[in-house]
Scaffold this active site. Structure first.
Site, PDB file in Angstrom:
ATOM      1  N   ASP A  38       0.858  -1.182   0.000  1.00 20.86           N
ATOM      2  CA  ASP A  38       0.000   0.000   0.000  1.00 20.86           C
ATOM      3  C   ASP A  38       0.895   1.233   0.000  1.00 20.86           C
ATOM      4  O   ASP A  38       1.742   1.375   0.884  1.00 20.86           O
ATOM      5  CB  ASP A  38      -0.891  -0.035   1.246  1.00 20.86           C
ATOM      6  CG  ASP A  38      -1.748   1.217   1.361  1.00 20.86           C
ATOM      7  OD1 ASP A  38      -1.980   1.881   0.328  1.00 20.86           O
ATOM      8  OD2 ASP A  38      -2.180   1.528   2.491  1.00 20.86           O
ATOM      9  N   ASP A  74       0.596   5.174   0.154  1.00 18.49           N
ATOM     10  CA  ASP A  74      -0.375   6.202   0.449  1.00 18.49           C
ATOM     11  C   ASP A  74       0.376   7.520   0.517  1.00 18.49           C
ATOM     12  O   ASP A  74       1.358   7.636   1.254  1.00 18.49           O
ATOM     13  CB  ASP A  74      -1.006   5.864   1.813  1.00 18.49           C
ATOM     14  CG  ASP A  74      -2.240   6.668   2.067  1.00 18.49           C
ATOM     15  OD1 ASP A  74      -2.320   7.798   1.548  1.00 18.49           O
ATOM     16  OD2 ASP A  74      -3.124   6.179   2.793  1.00 18.49           O
ATOM     17  N   ASP A  77       3.506   1.347   3.107  1.00 20.46           N
ATOM     18  CA  ASP A  77       2.967   1.235   4.458  1.00 20.46           C
ATOM     19  C   ASP A  77       3.320  -0.164   4.977  1.00 20.46           C
ATOM     20  O   ASP A  77       2.864  -1.169   4.437  1.00 20.46           O
ATOM     21  CB  ASP A  77       1.447   1.417   4.402  1.00 20.46           C
ATOM     22  CG  ASP A  77       0.809   1.334   5.785  1.00 20.46           C
ATOM     23  OD1 ASP A  77       1.406   0.712   6.692  1.00 20.46           O
ATOM     24  OD2 ASP A  77      -0.283   1.894   5.953  1.00 20.46           O
TER      25      ASP A  77
END
Lengths: 353, 368
Positions: B53, B55, B264
């Site tokens: 992930d 972000d 992440d």
């Protein structure tokens, strides 16, 4: 030597491999009822394997296998596992698995590359190959690498510090055998743990009892020998557990290592002895271990001398196995130790008086 | 929230989604024997895809100073940009942040994703067909890796992969054990050794200001600037003898920071993770969660290509929070309280993100 298959000698050297078990099955050599005499060679050798696993395991040497003794040597391995299983002592199981894995590694280090590759590929499904032209010469798929190396805490084993390309890590022979040791250790430990409870022939039950008491005796003396002035019998259950786990070759979580180290330091155990304890049963790099122990001792770094976690925090980190009577009277493992020591010396005087 | 659902076919899934119309839809990256089982223990975990992930909200971009604000909940101290870990005034850690996402943020997330993809392909040997990139519908991207070799990895093993892509635990002295003398700069070396060499070379071409931003100390920068031409020539010959050991170490460490992909860490190590369903809409933005092939990513512009509502009549929206917005290639600047005639995509975005409220046509009451 060509790249032939494994020989009977190889089965004796690496009795945990699949081919070795098949050999035993085909030849029907392994029949417990035929082996119910504690004086038979394979039985004697099986008991010796267990006794040897109670030695300090820092530098394990592989015993010689005399010519003509290959089958006895091979037979003694499943027997040793069965005897270990029969003792019901999981500390013994872990140590035996670690000992056997270290013996195998010592032998593998002297083997030609093809044999190492064959053993790893056929028994553990490793994607491993050897290319003498590349440096380092062994190529191992990262997933096989991680399954074993992610348990090692040293920076030198972190994937990020390896030459990784196309999904493969390039490794020296030394590193490959170390990873194999880990794989072999897990295999053997699993085999002991999952072995069905078999009825040990009556003639061998005495031997099982003997090994059991040998181990518990050695465990104490091994422990006190390693511990020096510190008295193991005064340890609270939590610290005794951590200590036995460590000396049984089990990997402690970081917080467990920290609190055990702080505990031992606070009891007055010298840095040098603690370092030796860790290095003898784990892969820790001696220099790094010393630095960390010295750090906890407040000799380097922030110069704070750390104390072990309190009972409350031990519980939070799941390190408290549930206390005994004395635990109810204290709030920290150190307080337990001091109190227990007092009671022990009182009892000692009482006996004399 | 509705959990523990399982579907036997795509038809069954789409039928469910169109009748239930959830605002957000997720699926599990894990494979189970019984996905419908109510308790996790009863599901029978079989394995999980490897998921990353990225972000933009924790990436240190310059644009954050223009659209993000934070406030210390203890002393009230305020600032702009990415919130610090501790309050610069009172040292406490309790922060409240108001974050926004802009085109520059999404570009930064894309750059991190590209770095990740190159490591997954070159170092980890995954083929493009094993990799799926997904625009998350809001602030970044997800990368899904499938395949036999990664299915059974446990959290600890996945953590090692995260550490690899984020360069955490990277030790220059282990990758370059010969640092003490006769260092070889080998651009084609495997793994981080080669990557550091290549990145260090491009750092030599950078301006002092950029090097300072990367955390290189002043003395090192001065040295690199003064000897730039000589060092570049040496690097190309595969040598680095004209550079002091300490400076070289700092340079290689900065190279690691440049090349690390800031994913992440929690998402990847979780082997039971729920991820946004590709093809669904993001509940806050109304943007589509767009699955992409690896080679499509460089040219992909989510603020144009992820728009789900392309036509339809205009909608009146009252601006309550004036934040910059760029959608479908058009840039909007608003004043608070302004009444705007928005396209459907714009209106959904503004309502979902709390920028505006629906204004009823004939002076009726406005609905929040």
């Amino acid at each position: 030597m060509g790249e032939a298959g494994f020989t009977l000698l190889d089965y004796a050297k690496y009795p945990f491999i699949r081919e070795a078990s098949e050999y035993l099955r085909e030849t029907q050599l392994l029949r417990l009822e035929d082996l119910s005499n504690p004086n038979l060679k394979p039985v004697v050798r099986a008991a010796a394997r267990i006794r040897l696993s109670a030695q300090p395991l820092k530098d394990v040497t592989a015993p010689e296998i005399p010519q003509g003794e290959e089958e006895n040597e091979l037979l003694s391995f499943p027997l040793a596992l069965a005897l270990a299983r029969a003792t019901g002592d999981s500390y013994l199981w872990r140590r035996l698995a670690l000992y056997e894995a270290r013996v195998a590694r010592a032998r593998l280090e002297a083997e030609p590359p093809w044999k190492i590759v064959k053993l790893a590929v056929e028994n553990f499904g490793w994607k491993l190959s050897f290319d003498g032209g590349s440096h380092p010469p062994f190529r191992l798929h990262f997933s096989d690498y991680l399954r074993n190396a992610s348990r090692f805490r040293e920076e030198g084993w972190k994937l990020v510090n390896q030459p990784l390309t196309g999904g493969y890590v390039y490794l020296t022979k030394d590193k490959v055998t170390r990873l194999l040791e880990e794989e072999i250790r897990r295999l053997i430990q699993g085999r002991i743990e999952r072995a069905p409870e078999v009825e040990v022939p009556e003639a061998l039950q005495g031997l099982v009892e003997e090994l059991k008491s040998y181990y518990s005796r050695v465990r104490r003396s091994l422990s006190t020998e390693e511990l020096g002035v510190v008295r193991l019998e005064a340890f609270p259950p939590c610290m005794a557990n951590l200590y036995f786990d460590l000396s049984g070759g089990r990997d402690l979580p970081h917080i467990g290592r920290f609190t055990l180290t702080a505990f031992l330091l606070n009891l007055g155990m010298p840095v040098e002895e603690i370092v030796r304890l860790y290095v003898s049963v784990t892969d820790f790099d001696e220099r790094m271990t010393r630095y960390q122990v010295e750090h906890i001792a407040g000799l380097v770094g922030g110069k704070t001398k750390y104390r072990p976690l309190s009972c409350g925090r031990m519980k939070t980190h799941n390190l408290c196995p549930g206390g005994d009577e004395l635990c109810g009277k204290v709030r920290s493992p150190l307080a337990y130790y001091r109190l227990k020591l007092k009671l022990l010396s009182k009892a000692g005087r009482g006996e004399k008086g | 929230m509705l959990r523990h659902k399982g579907f036997r076919s795509l038809t069954e899934l789409t039928a469910f989604l169109s009748s239930f119309t959830p605002s957000d839809a997720y699926y599990s990256s894990a494979y189970y024997e019984k996905p419908e089982a109510e308790d996790m223990a009863g599901k029978g975990w079989l394995g999980a895809d490897l998921v990353f992930d990225i972000d933009s909200d924790h990436l240190p971009t310059r644009c954050k100073a223009t659209h993000d604000v934070w406030k210390c909940l203890d002393c009230g101290f305020e600032g702009r940009g990415l919130e610090p870990e501790r309050c610069p005034r009172c040292g406490k850690r309790r922060m409240e942040a108001e974050k926004w996402v802009c085109e520059e943020c999404l570009e930064a997330a894309k750059r991190e994703t590209m770095k990740l993809l190159s490591m997954l392909e070159e170092d980890f040997g995954f083929s493009p067909s094993q990799l799926e990139v997904v625009f998350s519908g809001h602030r970044g991207y997800h990368v899904h890796v499938s395949g036999e070799t990664i299915l059974g990895l446990n959290s600890e093993e996945r953590k090692e992969i995260v550490d690899y892509v984020t360069a955490s635990g990277l030790k220059v002295s282990l990758l370059y054990p010969e640092l003490e003398g006769g260092l070889k700069i080998d651009f084609s070396a495997e793994g981080w050794r080669g990557r550091l060499a290549r990145a260090a070379y491009s750092l030599l071409l950078k301006k002092a200001e950029e090097l300072r931003e990367l955390g290189l100390p002043g003395r090192a920068i001065k040295f690199l600037e003064e000897h730039r031409d000589r060092l570049l020539a040496e690097f190309l010959r595969g040598e680095a003898s004209a550079i002091p050991r300490k400076t070289l170490e700092k340079l290689l460490q900065a190279a690691a920071r440049v090349e690390a992909s800031l994913v992440d860490t929690v998402v990847t190590t979780d082997v039971h993770r729920l991820i946004r369903l590709p093809g669904s809409l993001h509940g806050k933005t109304g943007l589509r969660v767009v699955p992409l092939r690896v080679e499509q990513l460089p040219e992909f512009n989510p603020l144009v290509e992820a728009l789900a509502f392309k036509d339809g009549e205009k909608v009146k929206v009252r601006v309550v929070k004036a934040k910059p917005l760029k959608l479908g290639g058009v840039e909007y600047r608003f004043r608070p309280g302004e009444l705007v005639e928005a396209s459907k995509a714009q209106a959904v975005y503004m309502l979902g993100m709390g920028m505006g409220v629906l204004a009823q046509p004939s002076g009726a009451e406005e609905v929040v």
